[in-house]
Design a protein around this motif. Sequence first.
Motif: not given
Length: 197
Positions: A127-140
């Motif tokens: 499993l590889y993961c990436h989030a542009d906004d690494p802070e957990p939160g609601i929405g995109d």
Amino acid sequence: MLVSETSFTVELGENGYLIGFTDDYVYPSEMPFGWRCGPAPGANAVVLTTTDTGPLNLSIQVHDAPPVAEPHGVWEPAEEISLHAGTATLCLATLEMGDVLDAWPDEQPSLEVLPTAGASEWVRMRLYCHADDPEPGIGDRGERHLVQLWRAPQTPPVHPEITEEDRQARADYAAEQAIPVEEYTTTYTYTDVSGQD
């Protein structure tokens, strides 16, 4: 070598998703806090996401051997886990508030990790993961995952070290899940005061 691949967007619930080889879904009694994925009941893995109720771009690849590692810097460090594959068909479900919902898109053909001659009943999942906004939160959050699968004997998982805070979060979650349903249930007594039978 890459055998098959599919990509689509999943609308997440509040607690990530299950991926694996059974659609007999059970809400996980444990969560792998501090990791991105961990074993779930049956033949599934539970995957924790940065996004809480929002879109996730998911790409799934089936290989006939361990694929070359993805470049550093594009993804978070990869994690790996072995899944028992009693069937070849891959299943996907989102974890909603207290419920598990099938999430494989109707318009996408099912994906299979077919056994080969002498193949194990186990499948390795990277499993590889990436989030542009690494802070957990609601929405995109601009989150995307790459799941790579191939037949391989069961081997120990690959995960980062967890913190004491992660251990405590795991223990708290497990204790909460162990509370009997009856303790969440309230009984009301109804008295008919109208005098009618």
